[in-house]
Design a protein around this motif. Structure first.
Motif, PDB file in Angstrom:
ATOM      1  N   LEU A   1       3.940   1.092   2.070  1.00 27.57           N
ATOM      2  CA  LEU A   1       3.880   0.116   3.155  1.00 27.57           C
ATOM      3  C   LEU A   1       3.668  -1.301   2.621  1.00 27.57           C
ATOM      4  CD1 LEU A   1       2.409   0.691   6.537  1.00 27.57           C
ATOM      5  CD2 LEU A   1       1.524  -1.314   5.331  1.00 27.57           C
TER       6      LEU A   1
ATOM      7  N   GLN B   1     -13.087  -9.265  10.639  1.00 24.43           N
ATOM      8  CA  GLN B   1     -12.579  -8.822  11.940  1.00 24.43           C
ATOM      9  C   GLN B   1     -13.491  -7.720  12.493  1.00 24.43           C
ATOM     10  OE1 GLN B   1      -8.490  -7.683  11.725  1.00 24.43           O
ATOM     11  NE2 GLN B   1      -8.416  -6.941  13.833  1.00 24.43           N
TER      12      GLN B   1
ATOM     13  N   PHE C   1       0.873  -1.191   0.000  1.00 17.32           N
ATOM     14  CA  PHE C   1       0.000   0.000   0.000  1.00 17.32           C
ATOM     15  C   PHE C   1       0.895   1.221   0.000  1.00 17.32           C
ATOM     16  CE2 PHE C   1      -2.459  -3.112   2.544  1.00 17.32           C
ATOM     17  CZ  PHE C   1      -3.554  -3.241   1.713  1.00 17.32           C
TER      18      PHE C   1
ATOM     19  N   TYR D   1      -8.687  -7.336  -2.273  1.00 16.84           N
ATOM     20  CA  TYR D   1      -7.489  -6.675  -2.800  1.00 16.84           C
ATOM     21  C   TYR D   1      -6.917  -7.520  -3.926  1.00 16.84           C
ATOM     22  CZ  TYR D   1      -7.338  -4.125   1.699  1.00 16.84           C
ATOM     23  OH  TYR D   1      -7.625  -3.360   2.797  1.00 16.84           O
TER      24      TYR D   1
ATOM     25  N   HIS E   1      -6.023 -14.178  17.694  1.00 17.80           N
ATOM     26  CA  HIS E   1      -4.988 -13.778  18.664  1.00 17.80           C
ATOM     27  C   HIS E   1      -5.011 -14.646  19.905  1.00 17.80           C
ATOM     28  CE1 HIS E   1      -3.187 -10.337  16.776  1.00 17.80           C
ATOM     29  NE2 HIS E   1      -4.377  -9.804  16.502  1.00 17.80           N
TER      30      HIS E   1
ATOM     31  N   ASN F   1      -0.098  -7.584  15.967  1.00 21.45           N
ATOM     32  CA  ASN F   1      -0.950  -6.596  15.297  1.00 21.45           C
ATOM     33  C   ASN F   1      -0.210  -5.959  14.131  1.00 21.45           C
ATOM     34  OD1 ASN F   1      -2.018  -6.202  18.447  1.00 21.45           O
ATOM     35  ND2 ASN F   1      -3.560  -6.217  16.850  1.00 21.45           N
ATOM     36  N   GLY F   2      -0.920  -5.802  13.041  1.00 23.16           N
ATOM     37  CA  GLY F   2      -0.323  -5.156  11.866  1.00 23.16           C
ATOM     38  C   GLY F   2       0.594  -6.066  11.080  1.00 23.16           C
ATOM     39  N   ALA F   3       0.566  -7.380  11.370  1.00 24.57           N
ATOM     40  CA  ALA F   3       1.476  -8.307  10.686  1.00 24.57           C
ATOM     41  C   ALA F   3       1.054  -8.541   9.236  1.00 24.57           C
ATOM     42  CB  ALA F   3       1.513  -9.635  11.435  1.00 24.57           C
ATOM     43  N   GLY F   4      -0.192  -8.260   8.927  1.00 27.07           N
ATOM     44  CA  GLY F   4      -0.649  -8.444   7.547  1.00 27.07           C
ATOM     45  C   GLY F   4      -1.605  -9.605   7.367  1.00 27.07           C
ATOM     46  N   LYS F   5      -2.191 -10.087   8.458  1.00 20.16           N
ATOM     47  CA  LYS F   5      -3.082 -11.249   8.389  1.00 20.16           C
ATOM     48  C   LYS F   5      -4.381 -10.912   7.653  1.00 20.16           C
ATOM     49  CE  LYS F   5      -3.201 -11.391  12.923  1.00 20.16           C
ATOM     50  NZ  LYS F   5      -2.384 -10.233  13.301  1.00 20.16           N
ATOM     51  N   THR F   6      -5.010  -9.831   8.102  1.00 21.06           N
ATOM     52  CA  THR F   6      -6.267  -9.444   7.451  1.00 21.06           C
ATOM     53  C   THR F   6      -6.031  -9.087   5.991  1.00 21.06           C
ATOM     54  OG1 THR F   6      -7.183  -8.683   9.543  1.00 21.06           O
ATOM     55  CG2 THR F   6      -8.194  -7.810   7.554  1.00 21.06           C
ATOM     56  N   THR F   7      -4.891  -8.445   5.730  1.00 23.36           N
ATOM     57  CA  THR F   7      -4.567  -8.101   4.344  1.00 23.36           C
ATOM     58  C   THR F   7      -4.513  -9.358   3.480  1.00 23.36           C
ATOM     59  OG1 THR F   7      -3.300  -6.213   5.126  1.00 23.36           O
ATOM     60  CG2 THR F   7      -2.872  -6.960   2.878  1.00 23.36           C
TER      61      THR F   7
HETATM   62  N1  LIG Z   1      -6.337  -0.637   2.693  1.00 21.07           N
HETATM   63  C1  LIG Z   1      -5.157  -0.342   3.283  1.00 21.07           C
HETATM   64  N2  LIG Z   1      -4.492   0.765   2.940  1.00 21.07           N
HETATM   65  C2  LIG Z   1      -3.318   1.075   3.529  1.00 21.07           C
HETATM   66  N3  LIG Z   1      -2.745   0.338   4.482  1.00 21.07           N
HETATM   67  C3  LIG Z   1      -3.353  -0.781   4.870  1.00 21.07           C
HETATM   68  C4  LIG Z   1      -4.602  -1.181   4.310  1.00 21.07           C
HETATM   69  N4  LIG Z   1      -4.995  -2.341   4.890  1.00 21.07           N
HETATM   70  C5  LIG Z   1      -4.046  -2.638   5.785  1.00 21.07           C
HETATM   71  N5  LIG Z   1      -3.042  -1.715   5.785  1.00 21.07           N
HETATM   72  C6  LIG Z   1      -1.839  -1.746   6.609  1.00 21.07           C
HETATM   73  O1  LIG Z   1      -1.229  -2.987   6.423  1.00 21.07           O
HETATM   74  C7  LIG Z   1      -0.675  -3.449   7.650  1.00 21.07           C
HETATM   75  C8  LIG Z   1      -1.217  -4.804   7.953  1.00 21.07           C
HETATM   76  O2  LIG Z   1      -2.566  -4.669   8.325  1.00 21.07           O
HETATM   77  P1  LIG Z   1      -3.508  -5.903   8.631  1.00 21.07           P
HETATM   78  O3  LIG Z   1      -4.834  -5.376   8.917  1.00 21.07           O
HETATM   79  O4  LIG Z   1      -3.370  -6.899   7.547  1.00 21.07           O
HETATM   80  O5  LIG Z   1      -2.863  -6.475   9.965  1.00 21.07           O
HETATM   81  P2  LIG Z   1      -3.360  -7.660  10.878  1.00 21.07           P
HETATM   82  O6  LIG Z   1      -2.284  -8.648  10.916  1.00 21.07           O
HETATM   83  O7  LIG Z   1      -4.686  -8.140  10.474  1.00 21.07           O
HETATM   84  O8  LIG Z   1      -3.450  -6.936  12.277  1.00 21.07           O
HETATM   85  P3  LIG Z   1      -4.512  -7.096  13.463  1.00 21.07           P
HETATM   86  O9  LIG Z   1      -4.055  -8.255  14.266  1.00 21.07           O
HETATM   87  O10 LIG Z   1      -4.398  -5.828  14.226  1.00 21.07           O
HETATM   88  O11 LIG Z   1      -5.824  -7.298  12.840  1.00 21.07           O
HETATM   89  C9  LIG Z   1      -1.005  -2.399   8.687  1.00 21.07           C
HETATM   90  O12 LIG Z   1       0.117  -1.582   8.861  1.00 21.07           O
HETATM   91  C10 LIG Z   1      -2.149  -1.646   8.083  1.00 21.07           C
HETATM   92  O13 LIG Z   1      -2.143  -0.318   8.514  1.00 21.07           O
END
Ligand SMILES: Nc1ncnc2c1ncn2[C@@H]1O[C@H](COP(=O)(O)OP(=O)(O)OP(=O)(O)O)[C@@H](O)[C@H]1O
Ligand SMILES: [Mg+2]
Lengths: 251, 334
Positions: free
Chosen positions: A14, A83, A11, A51, A207, A36-42
């Protein structure tokens, strides 16, 4: 069944997923964990078509699905929960699950207008199946409540029911236990195991380590978008890199 | 059925009383005309409910679709000799097709693009019917449209028109009801409620938005055709931008996502329009005020007001019944 092949998702500047590879086998519960923020939801969003990955492939039953629309991917048999709960708040519990039957039913506008026999039979069958799934998730008694009025735990269960009713080949659960109390978490643990025993394949982000370690057959750990480790729950628990990542990013 | 009747006792009673009243009034041809128009506008407001109430898409250009239905039905009969009933159906189909063609690009773009596009569309249609004189008769419009003929029944009076139109309204309401409780209707509502989740469950959002638009256009086109055959003449002024605002006001005023709401909204607003005809210059302003009134004081429309009123009365009644019962018990003890 599902192969994540060198997937990267960037992104702007990032990198949320960096060259991630993983494979989910049919009939297993595969865990995806990380701070948190590891990229799992992404990664979930990439798999379910929300995406389009910057690079890499997602292969589902031999077919490349990366970049396809999320509704097309749902039609292929991948269902998910969110989530941040994404229910149809002003629809009832039963109606929410009925929408979940969309890929399993066919009735078109003309069936609706002429109220054809075929569509009536299909509708009745869908309702029966919805009730069965709601019962299975333990929220059968709530079918007439508005989804938005339910307590948090029930909303999470409803999301699972809505995904499950489509008979998915692969079920993605994004933090299904978030916001639940201890009893609810224990029940959920059993439910997820039961879902697997019914023959479903599950990919879960969570988690709560107790739940993850109990239900998962294999686990993949992400950290800062990179894959850190993969293995059985025991292997992951004893992996020094994983321990360091979790302690380093203690929350 | 029995349960349905007892649950909606008061509503049904009101409905019967209203029908009786209308039948009596319709003996006078002027009233019959107004009642027929109620039905026509009720169909339009109903069509907007499918689009806005259930699917969440706003259109302020439905007067354009209304015009297409009216002009195409009239022209098919006059210029091509198509039987009137068939023209009515074809006019509706043509309107649906044109509606779908506009909705296809609009549905792919950002949320409110359709509303903007529809305002422009309404203006363009208004311009076309005003200036394409050879075909549409320009500002004079089309005159001497023959009567509608329903399988040999010639609709040659306002009273007959009112009856036929209200029967068609009933059919439209049935169709709406069936669509809404079907898989398709569920998809419409899901899109309105949460587009992301709808997509995630396999709903082709674009397709269903276009479908909702086509259904709405078909209904409005049908109403347009009925209008042309009822009046026997049509001219551009019936189809201007203010009219589109009127349609939307009818829906909001009556109450969205109900069967009766759009019908009641159409009746009230049309009555209002008849009574205050002298203020026609300020019509747009008046509709806008109506809309603000609704949004501020009863966001669920008249129907919402009726429903909450009914619940309040029921509560009061049951409380009183309980009080009498308790009082009776006390008396017995003494
Ligand atoms: N649509 C987007 N645009 C810009 N940045 C994004 C977007 N979606 C996620 N990110 C960034 O990508 C990184 C990973 O986010 P993600 O939501 O995948 O983390 P996660 O592992 O699911 O965390 P959590 O455990 O908090 O849910 C974060 O830094 C987030 O800010
Ligand atoms: Mg997440």
């Amino acid at each position: 069944m599902l192969k994540i092949d060198h997937v990267s998702m960037v992104f702007g500047g990032l990198t949320a997923n960096n060259d991630v590879c993983a494979e989910v086998h049919k009939g297993e519960i595969f865990g995806l964990i990380g701070p948190n923020g590891a990229g799992k939801t992404t990664l979930f969003n990439v798999i379910s078509g929300f995406y389009k990955p910057t690079a890499g492939k997602v292969i589902f039953n031999g077919e490349e699905i990366q970049g396809k629309l999320s509704n097309q991917i749902a039609q292929k048999g991948i269902a998910r929960t969110y989530q941040n709960i994404n229910l149809f708040k002003k629809m009832t519990v039963l109606e929410n699950v009925l929408v979940g039957c969309h890929t399993q039913t066919r009735a078109n506008i003309f069936d609706a207008i002429f109220n054809t026999k075929r569509s009536r039979a299909e509708h009745e069958e869908a309702i029966r199946r919805c009730r069965e799934v709601l019962e299975f998730m333990g929220i059968g008694h709530l079918e007439d409540s508005l989804a938005g009025s339910l307590p948090y735990g029930d909303q999470r269960r409803l999301e699972i029911a809505r995904a499950l009713v489509s008979n998915p080949k692969l079920l993605l659960l994004d933090e299904p236990a978030a916001g639940m109390n201890l009893t609810e978490k224990d029940i959920l643990t059993d439910t997820i195991l039961k879902i697997r025993d019914l023959g479903y394949t599950v990919l879960i982000v969570e988690h709560n380590m107790k739940l993850v370690m109990k239900v998962c057959d294999r686990i993949c750990v992400l950290n800062h978008g990179n894959k850190l480790a993969e293995g059985t729950p025991e292997e992951i628990q004893n992996n020094p890199d994983v321990i360091k990542a979790y302690l380093g990013g203690a929350k | 059925m029995k349960a349905f009747i007892s649950k909606n006792k008061w509503t049904l009673l009101l409905l019967i009383a209203a029908t009786a009243l209308m039948l009596v009034l319709a003996q006078k041809t002027y009233y019959a005309l107004i009642i027929a128009l109620f039905g026509i506008y009720a169909i339009v407001a109903t069509s907007l409910d499918v689009l806005f109430g259930y699917t969440g898409q706003i259109s302020l250009g439905h007067a354009g679709l209304f015009a297409i239905g009216a002009y195409s039905s009239a022209l098919l009969t006059i210029k091509f000799g198509v039987p009137s009933l068939l023209s009515l159906v074809l006019g509706s189909a043509i309107t649906a097709l044109i509606g779908a063609l506009i909705a296809i690009p609009a549905s792919k773009l950002v949320k409110h693009f359709l509303s903007l596009l529809m305002i422009a569309f309404g203006q363009i249609i208004y311009l076309i019917i005003n200036s394409w004189t050879e075909v549409t008769g320009g500002s004079l419009g089309i005159m001497n449209i023959p009567y509608l003929n329903v399988f040999g029944f010639e609709v040659n009076s306002n009273l007959k028109g009112a009856i036929v139109i209200w029967v068609i309204l009933a059919i439209v309401l049935l169709v709406k009801h069936r669509i809404i409780r079907s898989r398709v209707g569920n998809a419409f509502i899901a899109i309105r409620e949460n587009t992301v989740a709808a997509r995630g469950l396999g709903i082709d959002v674009q397709k269903y938005k276009v479908l909702a638009f086509a259904v709405s256009a078909a209904m409005t086109g049908l109403a347009g055709g009925l209008y042309a055959f009822l009046r026997g003449f049509i001219s551009p002024e019936t189809f201007n931008g203010t009219q589109s605002v009127l349609f939307m006001t009818m829906l909001l005023f009556g109450g969205i996502t109900t069967l009766a709401g759009p019908v009641i909204g159409a009746i009230v607003l049309l009555l209002f329009k008849e009574v205050f005809q002298t203020f026609s210059t300020y019509q747009g302003l008046i509709y806008a005020l109506f809309m603000l009134l609704v949004l501020f004081f009863f966001p669920n429309g008249i129907i919402g007001l009726y429903k909450s009123g009914k619940t309040a009365v029921m509560k009061l009644l049951s409380k009183r019944a309980e009080a009498t019962r308790n009082g009776g018990a006390e008396n017995a003890e003494n």
